[in-house]
Structures are given as structure tokens and as C-alpha cells.
Design a protein around this motif. Sequence first.
Motif, PDB file in Angstrom:
ATOM      1  N   GLU A 148       0.740  -1.249  -0.081  1.00  8.45           N
ATOM      2  CA  GLU A 148      -0.005   0.017  -0.166  1.00  8.45           C
ATOM      3  C   GLU A 148       1.013   1.355  -0.018  1.00  8.45           C
ATOM      4  N   VAL A 149       0.704   2.055  -0.900  1.00  7.11           N
ATOM      5  CA  VAL A 149       1.389   3.325  -1.106  1.00  7.11           C
ATOM      6  C   VAL A 149       0.369   4.638  -1.052  1.00  7.11           C
ATOM      7  N   THR A 150       0.655   5.543   0.090  1.00  7.17           N
ATOM      8  CA  THR A 150      -0.368   6.684   0.076  1.00  7.17           C
ATOM      9  C   THR A 150       0.648   7.810   0.051  1.00  7.17           C
ATOM     10  N   MET A 151       0.001   8.902  -0.500  1.00  9.56           N
ATOM     11  CA  MET A 151       0.492  10.087  -0.539  1.00  9.56           C
ATOM     12  C   MET A 151      -0.772  11.090  -0.028  1.00  9.56           C
ATOM     13  N   VAL A 152      -0.382  12.027   0.890  1.00  7.77           N
ATOM     14  CA  VAL A 152      -1.281  13.073   1.517  1.00  7.77           C
ATOM     15  C   VAL A 152      -1.363  14.016   0.620  1.00  7.77           C
ATOM     16  N   LEU A 153      -2.559  14.482   0.186  1.00 13.48           N
ATOM     17  CA  LEU A 153      -2.769  15.612  -0.668  1.00 13.48           C
ATOM     18  C   LEU A 153      -3.217  16.589   0.051  1.00 13.48           C
ATOM     19  N   CYS A 154      -4.093  16.841   1.007  1.00 10.63           N
ATOM     20  CA  CYS A 154      -4.419  17.763   1.816  1.00 10.63           C
ATOM     21  C   CYS A 154      -4.692  17.582   3.185  1.00 10.63           C
ATOM     22  N   PHE A 164       4.951  10.990   1.657  1.00  8.33           N
ATOM     23  CA  PHE A 164       4.397   9.670   1.021  1.00  8.33           C
ATOM     24  C   PHE A 164       4.796   8.386   1.919  1.00  8.33           C
ATOM     25  N   LEU A 165       4.118   7.734   1.977  1.00  5.35           N
ATOM     26  CA  LEU A 165       4.028   6.373   2.994  1.00  5.35           C
ATOM     27  C   LEU A 165       4.025   5.096   2.331  1.00  5.35           C
ATOM     28  N   VAL A 166       4.739   4.321   2.617  1.00  9.50           N
ATOM     29  CA  VAL A 166       4.699   2.759   1.956  1.00  9.50           C
ATOM     30  C   VAL A 166       4.618   1.821   3.202  1.00  9.50           C
ATOM     31  N   HIS A 194      -1.676  -0.480  11.009  1.00 11.53           N
ATOM     32  CA  HIS A 194      -1.635   0.688  11.636  1.00 11.53           C
ATOM     33  C   HIS A 194      -3.267   1.072  11.611  1.00 11.53           C
ATOM     34  N   ARG A 195      -3.281   2.364  12.543  1.00 14.03           N
ATOM     35  CA  ARG A 195      -4.541   3.094  12.621  1.00 14.03           C
ATOM     36  C   ARG A 195      -4.465   4.578  12.173  1.00 14.03           C
ATOM     37  N   PRO A 196      -4.718   5.087  10.970  1.00 18.87           N
ATOM     38  CA  PRO A 196      -4.508   6.304  10.628  1.00 18.87           C
ATOM     39  C   PRO A 196      -5.686   7.164  11.494  1.00 18.87           C
ATOM     40  N   THR A 197      -5.324   8.494  11.962  1.00 19.21           N
ATOM     41  CA  THR A 197      -6.202   9.493  12.631  1.00 19.21           C
ATOM     42  C   THR A 197      -5.954  10.735  11.998  1.00 19.21           C
ATOM     43  N   ALA A 198      -6.933  11.454  11.465  1.00 14.86           N
ATOM     44  CA  ALA A 198      -6.913  12.638  10.941  1.00 14.86           C
ATOM     45  C   ALA A 198      -6.777  13.790  11.906  1.00 14.86           C
ATOM     46  N   THR A 199      -6.305  14.792  11.657  1.00 16.55           N
ATOM     47  CA  THR A 199      -5.849  16.049  12.618  1.00 16.55           C
ATOM     48  C   THR A 199      -7.429  16.535  12.977  1.00 16.55           C
ATOM     49  N   GLN A 200      -7.386  17.369  14.350  1.00 11.58           N
ATOM     50  CA  GLN A 200      -9.009  17.818  14.614  1.00 11.58           C
ATOM     51  C   GLN A 200      -9.399  18.859  13.832  1.00 11.58           C
ATOM     52  N   ASN A 201      -8.502  19.491  13.374  1.00 13.60           N
ATOM     53  CA  ASN A 201      -9.156  20.735  12.484  1.00 13.60           C
ATOM     54  C   ASN A 201      -9.475  20.730  11.038  1.00 13.60           C
ATOM     55  N   GLN A 202      -9.062  19.519  10.302  1.00 21.04           N
ATOM     56  CA  GLN A 202      -9.332  19.561   9.121  1.00 21.04           C
ATOM     57  C   GLN A 202      -9.637  18.162   8.463  1.00 21.04           C
ATOM     58  N   ASP A 203     -10.412  17.790   7.530  1.00 22.07           N
ATOM     59  CA  ASP A 203     -10.350  16.462   6.811  1.00 22.07           C
ATOM     60  C   ASP A 203      -9.270  16.206   6.253  1.00 22.07           C
ATOM     61  N   CYS A 204      -8.858  15.099   5.970  1.00 24.66           N
ATOM     62  CA  CYS A 204      -7.567  14.693   5.454  1.00 24.66           C
ATOM     63  C   CYS A 204      -7.851  13.983   3.805  1.00 24.66           C
ATOM     64  N   LEU A 205      -7.454  14.365   3.172  1.00 21.83           N
ATOM     65  CA  LEU A 205      -7.527  13.671   1.685  1.00 21.83           C
ATOM     66  C   LEU A 205      -6.168  12.987   1.296  1.00 21.83           C
ATOM     67  N   CYS A 206      -6.101  11.731   0.774  1.00 21.18           N
ATOM     68  CA  CYS A 206      -4.952  11.193   0.481  1.00 21.18           C
ATOM     69  C   CYS A 206      -5.436  10.298  -0.926  1.00 21.18           C
ATOM     70  N   ILE A 207      -4.401   9.983  -1.620  1.00 21.48           N
ATOM     71  CA  ILE A 207      -4.384   9.113  -2.842  1.00 21.48           C
ATOM     72  C   ILE A 207      -3.810   7.702  -2.476  1.00 21.48           C
ATOM     73  N   SER A 208      -4.133   6.668  -2.695  1.00 15.51           N
ATOM     74  CA  SER A 208      -3.368   5.525  -2.242  1.00 15.51           C
ATOM     75  C   SER A 208      -3.496   4.498  -3.497  1.00 15.51           C
ATOM     76  N   VAL A 209      -2.554   3.665  -3.303  1.00 12.66           N
ATOM     77  CA  VAL A 209      -2.236   2.714  -4.465  1.00 12.66           C
ATOM     78  C   VAL A 209      -2.182   1.272  -3.769  1.00 12.66           C
ATOM     79  N   VAL A 210      -3.047   0.341  -3.938  1.00 14.26           N
ATOM     80  CA  VAL A 210      -2.847  -0.958  -3.112  1.00 14.26           C
ATOM     81  C   VAL A 210      -3.066  -2.057  -4.232  1.00 14.26           C
TER      82      VAL A 210
END
Length: 230
Positions: free
Chosen positions: A161-167, A182-184, A191-207
Motif C-alpha cells: 500500500e502506497v499513500t500520499m497525503v494531498l491535503c 509519501f508513505l509505504v 496501523h490506524r490512521p487518525t486525521a487531525t482535529q481541525n481539517q479533513d484529510c485527503l489522500c491518494i492510495s495505490v494498493v
Amino acid sequence: MINHHPDDNLLTEYASGSLAMALGLIVCAHLQVCPHCRKRVEHLNKLGATILTHSVAEAVQPDSFAQLMTRIHNQSTDAIASEKAAQKIELHPTYANDPLFKPIPKVIAKLLPRNGKLKWERVSKGLKSARLVTGQKKYEVAFQRIASGNKVVEHDHRGLEVTMVLCGSFSDEDGVYSEGDFLVRAPGEVHRPTATQNQDCLCISVVEAPVKVTGVFGKLINPFLSFRPA
């Protein structure tokens, strides 16, 4: 500031043109926002050119050079056309009015449905996913949108799984990941991702395989987790 980058192996495969299409797509997206990695790829390209210059020459067919020049000409024409098209990209109002899509790299923007209709699917509480069409069959490429302050259900990886944070940004057991990072994740990593409190998080992933939810609800959720490259 971007703190997490593709490793040398990925960048070397990208520079040599041997990286799978979907992986090349997400590496290219990172390169469009990361001057540091662009310099690394430029260095790898120069290194590759030097190796070729000092390699032992191989016998070729008499018309090989002419064929090569024709291919270069055709590719150059296509590249110029693609670049002009990329410069003319105008985001559909649906995306343009969504702050999460404003910093999106051009290579990703070109994959957005022109009618502005991404098909979002609820994966779990606080997490939605929208698959993208990339014209390949090995990897699933998708947007992942984590609602602010929400935790994604803990999961294992059955494939790369390869992930990049877009926003926005998210964190997990190993660190914090912000725009451009960039995260592989290799098979077997949990793992268990958690978005920050102040904003939604948009990523693109390749799995290359569906994830596997761990814990009590895994047996209930896992049968419904699909994997649809497109």
C-alpha cells in the motif's frame, strides 16, 4: 514541509521507467510537489546516462536508429500535447469549491471525472473512498477521505500500500504525515490512521490487495472489503 519521501529503490525504478504504472503515477504526483525528490531523480537520470555511455556496445539492426528517432519524435509530440492539456486543466466546480482538492497535483487532477461526480463509498466511520480509473489491472488507485478527528479502523495489509497525503494530515503509530508526504506499507504492517482535529484529510492510495481489518469486527467487515483495479 515534506518529511516523508519515496526510497531510493522506488525512485531508481521510476527513473529507469521500470516502475508499474500505478506506482509511477503516485511517485510522479509526489515529484510534482517535492523539489528534494526531483533533484534525486535528476541525479539518477544523469547516473543512468553515464552508465549507458560506458557500457559495451551491442550490435543492432541497420534501421534501429531511424526507428528510435521516429519513436522519440512521436513521444515528444505526445508529451507536448499532454503538457498543453495539463496546463489547460480546469477543475470542475465540485472540486474547485472543495478546499481539499485545491493543492492536488496535475497528474492526479487529470484522473478526476470531468462531470465532477466521484463515487464515494463509506468504508468505515469517518472514512470514505473513491476509486479512480487508471487503465491498469494490478493496483487499485483511490482517494481516501478521513473526517477531521476520526480514526480509521485498525487494519493489516495483504499487499503493498502506497499513500500520499494531498491535503490535511493524519497520524499513526509511526508518525505524522502532512501534505506531500509519501508513505509505504508492506504486507503484514498494521496501523490506524487518525486525521487531525481541525481539517479533513485527503489522500491518494495505490494498493495491490484489500486491507484486512483487525480486532473484534474484522470477521464481520473483511468479507465486504472489495478490490477493484480499473
